[in-house]
Motif scaffolding. Structure first.
Motif, PDB file in Angstrom:
ATOM      1  N   SER A   1       1.023  -1.167   0.026  1.00 19.62           N
ATOM      2  CA  SER A   1       0.079   0.012   0.060  1.00 19.62           C
ATOM      3  C   SER A   1       0.851   1.323   0.022  1.00 19.62           C
ATOM      4  CB  SER A   1      -0.968   0.025   1.239  1.00 19.62           C
ATOM      5  OG  SER A   1      -0.260   0.114   2.297  1.00 19.62           O
ATOM      6  N   ARG A   2       0.218   2.418  -0.126  1.00 19.04           N
ATOM      7  CA  ARG A   2       1.088   3.684  -0.020  1.00 19.04           C
ATOM      8  C   ARG A   2       1.826   3.821   1.369  1.00 19.04           C
ATOM      9  NH1 ARG A   2      -2.021   8.980  -1.824  1.00 19.04           N
ATOM     10  NH2 ARG A   2      -2.206   7.701  -3.685  1.00 19.04           N
ATOM     11  N   LYS A   3       1.187   3.817   2.310  1.00 13.63           N
ATOM     12  CA  LYS A   3       1.888   3.425   3.628  1.00 13.63           C
ATOM     13  C   LYS A   3       2.871   2.448   3.660  1.00 13.63           C
ATOM     14  CE  LYS A   3      -2.209   5.128   6.375  1.00 13.63           C
ATOM     15  NZ  LYS A   3      -3.133   4.902   7.443  1.00 13.63           N
ATOM     16  N   GLY A   4       2.722   1.202   3.284  1.00  8.79           N
ATOM     17  CA  GLY A   4       3.838   0.323   2.964  1.00  8.79           C
ATOM     18  C   GLY A   4       4.898   0.711   2.290  1.00  8.79           C
ATOM     19  N   TRP A   5       4.669   1.362   1.013  1.00  9.79           N
ATOM     20  CA  TRP A   5       5.679   1.933   0.414  1.00  9.79           C
ATOM     21  C   TRP A   5       6.654   2.963   1.048  1.00  9.79           C
ATOM     22  CZ3 TRP A   5       8.274  -1.066  -2.793  1.00  9.79           C
ATOM     23  CH2 TRP A   5       7.657  -1.647  -3.781  1.00  9.79           C
ATOM     24  N   THR A   6       5.767   3.830   1.847  1.00  8.43           N
ATOM     25  CA  THR A   6       6.484   4.781   2.684  1.00  8.43           C
ATOM     26  C   THR A   6       7.370   4.428   3.733  1.00  8.43           C
ATOM     27  OG1 THR A   6       4.503   6.281   2.056  1.00  8.43           O
ATOM     28  CG2 THR A   6       5.919   7.098   4.181  1.00  8.43           C
ATOM     29  N   ALA A   7       6.777   3.099   4.318  1.00 10.05           N
ATOM     30  CA  ALA A   7       7.702   2.725   5.496  1.00 10.05           C
ATOM     31  C   ALA A   7       8.926   1.988   4.979  1.00 10.05           C
ATOM     32  CB  ALA A   7       6.875   1.727   6.242  1.00 10.05           C
ATOM     33  N   PHE A   8       8.498   1.508   3.930  1.00 11.84           N
ATOM     34  CA  PHE A   8       9.830   0.729   3.113  1.00 11.84           C
ATOM     35  C   PHE A   8      11.059   1.640   2.720  1.00 11.84           C
ATOM     36  CE2 PHE A   8      12.012  -1.039  -0.548  1.00 11.84           C
ATOM     37  CZ  PHE A   8      12.335  -2.296  -0.133  1.00 11.84           C
ATOM     38  N   LEU A   9      10.686   2.871   2.063  1.00 12.34           N
ATOM     39  CA  LEU A   9      11.624   3.661   1.707  1.00 12.34           C
ATOM     40  C   LEU A   9      12.071   4.414   3.123  1.00 12.34           C
ATOM     41  CD1 LEU A   9       9.609   5.307  -1.130  1.00 12.34           C
ATOM     42  CD2 LEU A   9      11.648   3.859  -1.452  1.00 12.34           C
ATOM     43  N   VAL A  10      11.354   4.542   4.029  1.00 11.85           N
ATOM     44  CA  VAL A  10      11.911   5.356   5.128  1.00 11.85           C
ATOM     45  C   VAL A  10      13.122   4.077   5.724  1.00 11.85           C
ATOM     46  CG1 VAL A  10      11.610   5.852   7.482  1.00 11.85           C
ATOM     47  CG2 VAL A  10      10.087   6.727   5.700  1.00 11.85           C
ATOM     48  N   ALA A  11      12.788   2.957   5.709  1.00  7.89           N
ATOM     49  CA  ALA A  11      13.666   1.880   6.309  1.00  7.89           C
ATOM     50  C   ALA A  11      15.026   1.864   5.460  1.00  7.89           C
ATOM     51  CB  ALA A  11      12.984   0.572   6.318  1.00  7.89           C
ATOM     52  N   LEU A  12      14.838   2.215   4.131  1.00  6.74           N
ATOM     53  CA  LEU A  12      15.876   2.028   3.110  1.00  6.74           C
ATOM     54  C   LEU A  12      16.723   3.179   3.354  1.00  6.74           C
ATOM     55  CD1 LEU A  12      17.143   0.488   0.580  1.00  6.74           C
ATOM     56  CD2 LEU A  12      15.794   1.984  -1.045  1.00  6.74           C
ATOM     57  N   ILE A  13      16.271   4.217   3.492  1.00  4.59           N
ATOM     58  CA  ILE A  13      17.013   5.446   3.868  1.00  4.59           C
ATOM     59  C   ILE A  13      17.721   5.497   5.146  1.00  4.59           C
ATOM     60  CG2 ILE A  13      17.008   8.051   4.253  1.00  4.59           C
ATOM     61  CD1 ILE A  13      14.577   7.919   2.371  1.00  4.59           C
ATOM     62  N   VAL A  14      17.010   4.830   6.235  1.00  5.22           N
ATOM     63  CA  VAL A  14      17.777   4.553   7.490  1.00  5.22           C
ATOM     64  C   VAL A  14      18.887   3.766   7.519  1.00  5.22           C
ATOM     65  CG1 VAL A  14      17.506   3.898   9.763  1.00  5.22           C
ATOM     66  CG2 VAL A  14      15.827   5.180   8.754  1.00  5.22           C
ATOM     67  N   ILE A  15      18.736   2.728   6.409  1.00  6.04           N
ATOM     68  CA  ILE A  15      19.771   1.609   6.674  1.00  6.04           C
ATOM     69  C   ILE A  15      20.916   2.108   5.664  1.00  6.04           C
ATOM     70  CG2 ILE A  15      20.285  -0.742   5.584  1.00  6.04           C
ATOM     71  CD1 ILE A  15      17.434  -1.359   6.447  1.00  6.04           C
ATOM     72  N   CYS A  16      20.708   2.718   4.652  1.00  5.84           N
ATOM     73  CA  CYS A  16      21.803   3.240   3.606  1.00  5.84           C
ATOM     74  C   CYS A  16      22.436   4.499   3.655  1.00  5.84           C
ATOM     75  CB  CYS A  16      21.364   3.022   2.060  1.00  5.84           C
ATOM     76  SG  CYS A  16      20.618   1.261   1.887  1.00  5.84           S
ATOM     77  N   ALA A  17      21.523   5.402   4.517  1.00  7.87           N
ATOM     78  CA  ALA A  17      22.086   6.928   4.493  1.00  7.87           C
ATOM     79  C   ALA A  17      22.335   7.124   6.224  1.00  7.87           C
ATOM     80  CB  ALA A  17      21.093   7.664   3.883  1.00  7.87           C
ATOM     81  N   VAL A  18      20.972   7.030   6.896  1.00  5.91           N
ATOM     82  CA  VAL A  18      21.034   7.765   8.307  1.00  5.91           C
ATOM     83  C   VAL A  18      22.159   6.706   9.157  1.00  5.91           C
ATOM     84  CG1 VAL A  18      19.730   8.258  10.081  1.00  5.91           C
ATOM     85  CG2 VAL A  18      18.835   8.496   7.861  1.00  5.91           C
TER      86      VAL A  18
ATOM     87  N   ALA B   1      24.723  -2.481   6.074  1.00  8.57           N
ATOM     88  CA  ALA B   1      23.777  -1.852   4.769  1.00  8.57           C
ATOM     89  C   ALA B   1      23.673  -3.094   4.001  1.00  8.57           C
ATOM     90  CB  ALA B   1      24.519  -0.686   4.047  1.00  8.57           C
ATOM     91  N   LEU B   2      24.408  -3.923   3.775  1.00  3.99           N
ATOM     92  CA  LEU B   2      24.076  -5.228   3.056  1.00  3.99           C
ATOM     93  C   LEU B   2      23.186  -6.110   3.501  1.00  3.99           C
ATOM     94  CD1 LEU B   2      27.596  -6.153   1.529  1.00  3.99           C
ATOM     95  CD2 LEU B   2      25.672  -4.991   0.401  1.00  3.99           C
ATOM     96  N   SER B   3      23.324  -6.189   4.960  1.00  4.63           N
ATOM     97  CA  SER B   3      22.500  -7.212   5.605  1.00  4.63           C
ATOM     98  C   SER B   3      21.044  -6.239   5.768  1.00  4.63           C
ATOM     99  CB  SER B   3      22.911  -7.180   7.219  1.00  4.63           C
ATOM    100  OG  SER B   3      23.955  -7.794   7.401  1.00  4.63           O
ATOM    101  N   GLY B   4      20.842  -5.012   5.743  1.00  3.27           N
ATOM    102  CA  GLY B   4      19.528  -4.571   5.797  1.00  3.27           C
ATOM    103  C   GLY B   4      19.174  -4.574   4.293  1.00  3.27           C
ATOM    104  N   LEU B   5      19.851  -4.355   3.230  1.00  2.13           N
ATOM    105  CA  LEU B   5      19.294  -4.318   1.711  1.00  2.13           C
ATOM    106  C   LEU B   5      18.822  -5.973   1.743  1.00  2.13           C
ATOM    107  CD1 LEU B   5      21.912  -2.516  -0.239  1.00  2.13           C
ATOM    108  CD2 LEU B   5      19.620  -1.863   0.393  1.00  2.13           C
TER     109      LEU B   5
END
Length: 403
Positions: free
Chosen positions: A15-32, A212-216
């Motif tokens: 869902s839209r909320k699901g994709w939002t949460a997924f992108l947030v998790a991706l940003i946290v793992i790979c950038a933050v 980061a690889l583990s998160g991805l």
């Protein structure tokens, strides 16, 4: 002309909320997280320590295992208490490559020198190639899991008997790996890793990269699992879970479905083990212990079966509590783990992921019971009023009759 019925449009993967949460998790793992660890000063409150990076990296590897258990237990109804074997096999495959790289070209690993071995065993033949190692991380757990699953499912072993057999399998493998002559380091296993592809494993940047690889890998396994369970293949798996005999009567053979999802689950655990070893720095037969496999089932049950997100939450919650409690009160950890499993089984069958819904249903039920009790009490008081009025009216009539 034959009328055609419009088919419903397929639902999106998230869902839209699901994709939002997924992108947030991706940003946290790979950038933050990398920024907080590498560029924020250690004295700052926002600094993410090297210890936390390694700890969270391990938790994400555990979460992949919980996802793998959810696919076979939550969506197919197969409870495995031996998936620690596949996790350890992936770790041993990666450990063999790291041991070869630490020893140097054309040299034997250190433990083989202690045993006075002169040549590499046959099963170490491909351990010097990283590309072959990546393939074997998936192939070795998949092949062993496929052979075991084929004979078990073909014999129609299910339920608690299947769980006991998986326990026996991983225990037998653990005893085998404890022996020095097998070429897996005996009870010490593999340790003393120095580098990966020429980069030092003690480097802070390499540890962040492994994090980061583990998160991805976790996010990729989640999307793959989500796509799998929402497909026709996934619906058949759930039908096998709910009513295997009826599924057979509908023309579906459960064997290829159960075997394929079993192999996929084993390969996911192998991937988690391969990512786990370079972050921890050791792999030994204790990773195959039955208790480790049982803990994987506990993560899935606590988080919530058949939800995909729930096992990830359960893996982080249980292991986070374990990390804190084994320091604060290590002698009570096993008691807490057992009590947690009992409480979840009896009072929280949906796990943590469905706890808000369960609490909401409980409140609505209590409210409905309170309203029902009020409605029952109110009619019981109304018939008493006409009866009292009739009694009062009868008094003058009797007095008039006497007069």
């Amino acid at each position: 002309m034959v009328p055609t019925l419009p088919l419903p449009a397929p639902e999106p993967l998230l869902s839209r909320k699901g994709w939002t949460a997924f992108l947030v998790a991706l940003i946290v793992i790979c950038a933050v997280a990398p920024v907080l660890n590498l560029w924020v000063p250690e004295g700052s409150a926002l600094h993410l320590s090297d210890y936390m990076v390694g700890l969270l990296g391990k938790f994400m590897c555990y979460a992949i295992c919980a996802l793998a258990i959810d696919l076979i237990w939550g969506y197919t109804g197969i409870l495995s208490l031996g998936h620690g074997l596949f996790f350890a096999l992936g770790g041993y495959v990666m450990g063999m490559y790291l041991m070869r790289e630490a020893a140097g070209p054309d040299a034997l690993p250190a433990f083989m020198g202690f045993l006075d071995w002169k040549t590499l065993p046959w099963h170490w033949a491909l351990s010097g190639s990283f590309a072959a190692t990546v393939l074997l991380v998936f192939l070795v757990p998949g092949l062993i899991g496929g052979l075991f699953g084929y004979f078990a499912f073909r014999s129609r072993i299910k339920g608690v008997y299947f769980s006991i057999i998986t326990q026996a399998l991983t225990y037998a493998a653990m005893l085998l790996f404890f022996r020095n002559e097998t070429g897996f380091g005996g009870n010490n296993g593999f340790t003393g890793f120095k580098s990966l592809l020429g980069f030092s494993l003690t480097s802070q940047r390499i540890q962040v990269l492994l994090f980061a690889l583990s998160g991805l890998a976790l996010l990729g396994c989640f999307l793959f699992s989500r796509w799998l369970v929402r497909s026709k293949y996934g619906r058949v798996l759930q039908a096998v879970r709910d009513a295997e005999t009826r599924t057979m009567f509908c023309g579906y053979n459960p064997l290829p479905y159960k075997l394929s999802i079993w192999v996929i689950s084993a390969m996911m655990c192998g991937l988690a083990g391969a990512l786990y070893v370079p972050q921890v720095g050791i792999i030994n037969p204790s990773e195959m212990s039955v208790s480790n496999s049982i803990e994987m089932a506990v993560w899935t049950a606590v988080g919530g079966r058949a939800s995909l997100v729930g096992p990830i939450i359960g893996a982080f919650a249980v292991n986070g509590g374990k990390s804190w409690l084994t320091v604060a009160a290590p002698e009570y950890w096993l008691y807490v783990l057992g009590a947690l499993f009992i409480v979840v089984t009896l009072f929280m069958p949906g796990g943590l992921i469905r706890l808000p819904q369960q609490l909401r249903q409980w409140r609505e039920k209590r409210r409905a019971q309170a309203q029902g009790s009020a409605e029952i009490r109110s009619p019981s008081q109304t018939p008493a009023q006409p009866q009292a009025a009739a009694t009062e009216a009868s008094v003058p009539l009797n007095q008039g009759a006497r007069a």
